[in-house]
Scaffold this active site. Structure first.
Site, PDB file in Angstrom:
ATOM      1  N   GLY A 192       0.791  -1.219   0.000  1.00 16.50           N
ATOM      2  CA  GLY A 192       0.000   0.000   0.000  1.00 16.50           C
ATOM      3  C   GLY A 192       0.824   1.269   0.000  1.00 16.50           C
ATOM      4  N   ASP A 193       2.161   1.139  -0.001  1.00 13.51           N
ATOM      5  CA  ASP A 193       2.992   2.347  -0.033  1.00 13.51           C
ATOM      6  C   ASP A 193       4.256   2.024  -0.834  1.00 13.51           C
ATOM      7  OD1 ASP A 193       3.978   4.936   0.536  1.00 13.51           O
ATOM      8  OD2 ASP A 193       3.017   4.939   2.487  1.00 13.51           O
TER       9      ASP A 193
END
Ligand SMILES: *[C@@H]1O[C@H](CO)[C@@H](O)[C@H](O)[C@H]1NC(C)=O
Ligand SMILES: *[C@@H]1O[C@H](CO)[C@@H](O)[C@H](O)[C@H]1NC(C)=O
Length: 443
Positions: free
Chosen positions: A249-250
């Site tokens: 997610g990052d």
């Protein structure tokens, strides 16, 4: 087969492959940290652990590590994790050990978030990364250790991050979330053939380390999981990451070196960082440097990268107040598919630890070469926006071909450099000139 027969067979195989001659051997991290065979093998079951996914095995892991540390055998000890689901709270690693996850072995983090131990913030950050004060200790932590291997048959280290992500979403966290694997002040560490799953925060965080190899790993977290960076080499030297898949997610890989005045005071750069043959996907950055780079980042080589469905393909980010430097960065042979922005180099990403940062601590960015980039379904080619009193220098874009861009142009300010074979045509700040010795296609 006898060893000699095997060697002869391999030699015959190699010479029979037209494109695979020894002279053209691909670059690898081999040689930095050798795989070692341990004289002694112990299984986590010898310490009373039960792999039923329900029994809490924290005490067994602590006993096993204590035993390896205090009854040290010459040649080191392999701690075998058999197939099964081994629920445990956080635990430490120790020197001269191999943590070996069998096929089907899952080391699963207990979700007792309100009992999770706290530790001091990293000195180069001055506070927890997301909240002031102390931070939750990492699930698996190696501090001040050497000669450590985490490997096996693609077993899984599962952080069960969703409870942490939900606390973050509800803004009920009191401290910075834990990393899944953190190596601090350590050297000669090899991580290979494991799956990192659903970290509460950053997945793999080597900080103040040297000689770290991470290869053949898979790092997975949902694309909407907050701050689940893949691999973040931080104030570390001689780190080599290769042949891995990261979808989180990052940022997939982010090279860092501390935050504003704390990172400047600690003064430990990241240098000699290699990333190659990495594939992945993220709503944020594919390959990132920063934004915490206050100790300096230099001598970074990134090559043969495949990115799909990413926010920003290549992202170099810093800020006034960071100080430090980003220099001698080479990123080459990058394929991108479905990207919002292919390349961004930014000097204004915001985000200070507190109000005590020095507004005169202006970072420098010098010698960034990005070459052989092929991008399809690219929304915007990119932006290179330097700092007014500290323009980025010697930025080179070479053979960068981006498609699907529409009319959106490059955006550049406060940067000097060169561009060769860039499509769509680069901004005028990057002079197209073969005379720029640092920017050509043949090095
Ligand atoms: C390791 O596990 C990951 C995730 O389940 C999988 O995608 C990958 O193909 C596996 N690799 C090997 C070599 O088994
Ligand atoms: C620049 O970095 C590369 C690694 O990417 C290294 O091999 C080279 O020696 C560095 N150059 C200088 C001048 O330090």
């Amino acid at each position: 087969m006898q060893l000699l027969q095997i060697l002869a067979f391999l030699a015959a195989l190699l010479s029979s492959l037209p494109h695979c001659r020894a002279a053209e051997a691909v670059a690898t991290c081999a040689g930095i940290v050798p795989m070692r065979w341990r004289r002694e093998v112990v299984s986590i079951t010898e310490f009373g652990a039960v792999g039923d996914g329900k029994t809490l095995n924290t005490w067994s892991f602590h006993k096993a590590i204590y035993r390896i540390q205090h009854l040290r055998k010459r040649g080191g000890t392999l701690l075998y994790i058999p197939p099964g689901v081994w629920l445990t709270g956080s635990f430490d690693l120790t020197s001269h050990m191999t943590l070996y996850l069998a096929r089907g072995a899952v080391i699963k983090a207990a979700q007792d978030i309100w009992n999770w131990p706290l530790v001091d913030p990293l000195p180069s950050y001055g506070r927890g990364r997301e909240l002031p004060g102390s931070r939750y200790r990492s699930f698996i932590l190696g501090n001040g250790i050497r000669d450590v291997i985490i490997t096996g048959e693609n077993g899984t280290i599962d952080g069960q991050g969703d409870v942490w992500w939900n606390e973050w979403r509800q803004r009920t966290l009191l401290h910075t979330r834990p990393n899944l694997l953190e190596l601090m002040n350590s050297r000669d560490v090899l991580v290979s053939n494991v799956v990192f799953l659903n970290s509460p925060f950053w997945n793999v965080h080597p900080v103040y380390c040297s000689n770290v190899v991470i290869k053949h790993v898979t790092v997975l977290a949902p694309s909407d999981s907050p701050n689940t960076d893949g691999i973040d080499p931080d104030s570390s030297s001689n780190v080599c990451i290769e042949d891995s898949f990261v979808a989180t997610g990052d940022d997939l890989v982010a090279v860092k070196s501390g935050w504003d005045e704390y990172g400047i005071a600690y003064g430990r750069p990241s240098s000699g960082i290699t990333v190659r043959r990495l594939t992945g996907s993220s709503p944020f950055s594919g390959i990132a440097i920063g934004s915490e780079t206050s100790g300096g980042v230099e001598n970074v080589l990134v090559e043969n990268i495949n990115l799909y469905d990413v926010g920003i393909g290549i992202h170099i980010k810093t800020n006034v107040g960071r100080g430090g430097y980003i220099r001698n960065i080479t990123i080459s042979d990058v394929n991108m598919n479905n990207v919002r922005k292919a390349i961004r180099i930014a000097g204004d990403v915001g985000d200070h630890p507190d109000e005590n940062f020095d507004p005169n601590a202006v970072p420098t960015v010098d010698g960034v070469t990005i070459k052989n980039v092929w991008g399809e379904e690219v929304e915007q080619p990119g932006s290179i926006e330097g700092i007014k009193n500290s323009p980025f220098t010697r930025v080179c874009l070479s053979n960068v071909k981006l498609w699907g861009v529409g009319a959106s142009p490059w955006k550049c300010t406060d940067v000097t450099g060169a561009a060769l074979g860039v499509n769509p045509g680069p901004c005028p700040q990057l002079t197209s000139s073969f005379a720029m010795s640092y920017c050509s296609n043949d090095f």
